[in-house]
Design a protein around this motif. Sequence first.
Motif, short mmCIF file in Angstrom:
data_model
loop_
_atom_site.label_atom_id
_atom_site.label_comp_id
_atom_site.label_asym_id
_atom_site.label_seq_id
_atom_site.Cartn_x
_atom_site.Cartn_y
_atom_site.Cartn_z
N HIS A 253 0.81 -1.21 0.00
CA HIS A 253 0.00 0.00 0.00
C HIS A 253 0.84 1.27 0.00
O HIS A 253 0.62 2.15 -0.82
CB HIS A 253 -1.06 0.03 1.09
N HIS A 302 -6.70 -3.64 3.66
CA HIS A 302 -7.87 -3.52 2.78
C HIS A 302 -7.66 -4.33 1.49
O HIS A 302 -8.61 -4.50 0.73
CB HIS A 302 -8.23 -2.06 2.48
N HIS A 303 -6.46 -4.80 1.27
CA HIS A 303 -6.25 -5.68 0.13
C HIS A 303 -6.61 -7.12 0.47
O HIS A 303 -6.51 -8.00 -0.36
CB HIS A 303 -4.78 -5.64 -0.30
CU LIG Z 1 -3.96 -0.29 -0.71
#
Ligand SMILES: [Cu+2]
Lengths: 600, 99, 194
Positions: A253, A302-303
């Motif tokens: 991220h 969130h992945h």
């Molecule tokens: Cu991300």
Amino acid sequence: MATAALTVDAPGFGSRVWSWITTTDHKRIGILYGVTAFVFFLLGGLEALVIRAQLAQSSADLVSADFYNQLFTMHGTTMVFLAIMPLSAAFFNYIVPLQIGARDVAFPRLNAFSYWVFLLGGLLMNASFFFGAAPNGGWFGYANLTSTQYSPGLNIDFWVLGLQILGVASIAAGINFLVTIINLRAPGMRMMRLPVFTWMTLVTQFIVVTAFPVITVALVFLMFDRTFGTTFYSVAAGGDVLLWQHLFWLFGHPEVYILILPAMGMVSEVIPTFSRKPLFGYAVIVYSGLLIAILGWGVWAHHMFAVGMGPVADAVFSSTTMLIAIPTGVKIFNWLATMWGGKLSLKTPMLFSLGFIAMFVVGGLSGVMHSSAAADLQQTDSYFVVAHIHYVLYGGAIQGIFSGIYYWWPKMTGWMLNERLGKTHFWLSFIGLNLAFFPMHFIGLLGMPRRIYTYDAVLGVDAMNFMSTVGAFIIGLSTIVFVVNVWYSRRERIEAGMDPWGAATLEWSIPSPPPNYNFTAIPEVVSRLPQWSDTEMKAIPTEPEGEIHMPGGSYWPAVSAVGILVLAVGALLESLAFALGGAVVLVVGIYAWAFEPFEM
Amino acid sequence: MTERAQQQSHPSTATYLIIAAILTIITLVEIGVFYVPALQRVLAPILLLLSGAKFILVVMFYMHLKQDHKLFAAIFTIPLLIAIGVAIALMALFGVFVR
Amino acid sequence: MSEAAVAHHTSTGLDSRKMAFWTFIGSECLLFGSLISTYLVYQGRSVSGPTTDILNIPLTSISTFVLLMSSLAMVLALAAVTRGDALWSRVWLATTALLGSGFLGFQAYEFTHFVHEGLTLQTSLFGSTFFVLTGFHGGHVFVGVLWLLTLLVRSFQRKLGPDKSLQVELAGLYWHFVDVVWIVIFTVVYLLRQ
Ligand SMILES: [Cu+2]
């Protein structure tokens, strides 16, 4: 005397090549980064076109499933690590020292080292094609697909070693630019007078320096699992394959910000210039950049909503993801407000910046959609995510970078790029990208998974896939137009002068291209926009007062980089002799580098 | 050179020796605590506190962050805090605290 | 010379090399942070092989003490170099390198002993995480020893005067950082074993 060495009359081809190999001039290294990264960009684009050709119709068999895996893996890996990052690096190198009023970066030889390591890492990764063993585990290489059990070939080894090498280059460059920006500013160039591009570079490098060690460790585990039989990602031994996902996205991220922040910096230079207005809310942009660097560490999972982390973790990462959209979204309003009431001039750099804003909003919005864990379950691993990432990385990063290319090209070469061809490039690229990526939203929501080499006509996505393919080829065409533009404008050769756009920052106060010492005298900065300021900056003399000593070249950085490559080849072939040989070259290189006389 | 001399007011040898003595004592206490059965239940907080103290002493005095420019402290502390945050978050995600 | 002095002037007045080195150490925090995190999340999850019971606390306490004392020797070496005391520079640099090598000796003994006890890289999660974490640390110590020996040679070549004290300071920063990493490892891996 180093100056003299660079201007020996009519040097032969050999000595010209040698001068590039030994150069420590940030501008030449910037050009090396730019040219190399553009070639990798073309390569990654070619891979994309083959992918799209395969997907143009259902049940196609243009490429085999296995080769398709190699194509999408190398497309992703190349675009992220070998195209976007180093294209940004080209501008860090060329522009940042000019923007802060410095003669070079803090560590010129380390800078050269970063480039050579990057180049060799990229070549190693791509050499895999010649062995029919290009990486095939996807750009995020999930465990345990990458284990020797499921990937017995050399494919994943090439990937692991290539990324490790590129990580070395990135961290070295990151440290170098952090120090350069903090410590090599001209007198009066206070932190809050730094151009936004330089600020975003600073933030990006902070993220590089902190995030890359995490993937380094994740890759070391993978390498050890594959080579020495350790058990890091082995379920049989009680391990957890999610460890890889966590470590990868802890890096991954922040990596997204490494890709997008430099482009945001470029756009923040272009929009004020072509609106004839200072950037609206400079401080807000700076602080939101800093906030992103910190918050960016709290959103990685969130992945991973689809892996079942439980309601608490899902809720936490949903919230932080929505939160980080704020400092990102704020910038959009800053740019819009900058243009509001400005005298807009729609030159090519500005068009790409406007395209950046529009497309980044689309990609940003679909990004916020992913932040809802419930919605994400429907979208994850489908073409919807592919649409999102391409709006952010092509519509965002690449358009931003092209904006920067058109903007700073005159500074780097001394001549202008053709406007008509530039605009053709922009519109083809803009139409192409929307045609290619917008249908993917629907293709994804209709259920087509990503990374599958073919699909069935029953799915009913043939037409949209064909549209997408047409769009991709239009993007390819637009890139050819850019190459033609470079070739044509070089022959046309319209002199740029010091400041063709009437821009405000320091790099426009010196000749184009700048002399190797950049500034005849180190400027004394009195405002944030020296070229637009009422309080005039003391003029920079046209001729230097005395001889300016610039550091001479060195080949030890390149030698050390070769050492690293040989070491990696040793690891690849599991040959102790190679590895030891590489280590020896590396150690000799470092010692020679440390003890050679080098004026700074 | 004068500029350098000024910013380099390193502690005296006596300070170095005192710090070394304190570090040694803390290490001895740590090992001692480890062998006291009564303290097993609060071992983690005590040991983390003690080793944290050692960590800070070395960084402040041997690495001179106490007298050196605050920028160096920031360059070190921010990544350190990120690393600690990541470690705690990962342990929470892997259920270490509820095991 | 004056030209060089001008070139060394920086916006913060701080030395660029030292700033770069602190940045590197910041980066290393994340490297060891990831290694230690992995050790912790996998703690107690091994399904076979020896567990943390085989850790030898008395022995490791001694090696910890050795490394701690090497840090003391390191600061004394820096002090000696700064005041231009060639003899004591060499004594303390050599002492630091020696103590560092001593630590590595303990580690080599520990590793071979564990292998004899049936704990290898491949045995279990504990084996993998333990050896890779402490091995990475040991590798850092090894590089540090090489660096110290290089400085020692430079001192014997009379090329390590007070004007070069920054070189020793940087080596010192590295050495102390490796020491504080061990402070964490000793506590987390050895004393807080489960
Ligand atoms: Cu991300």
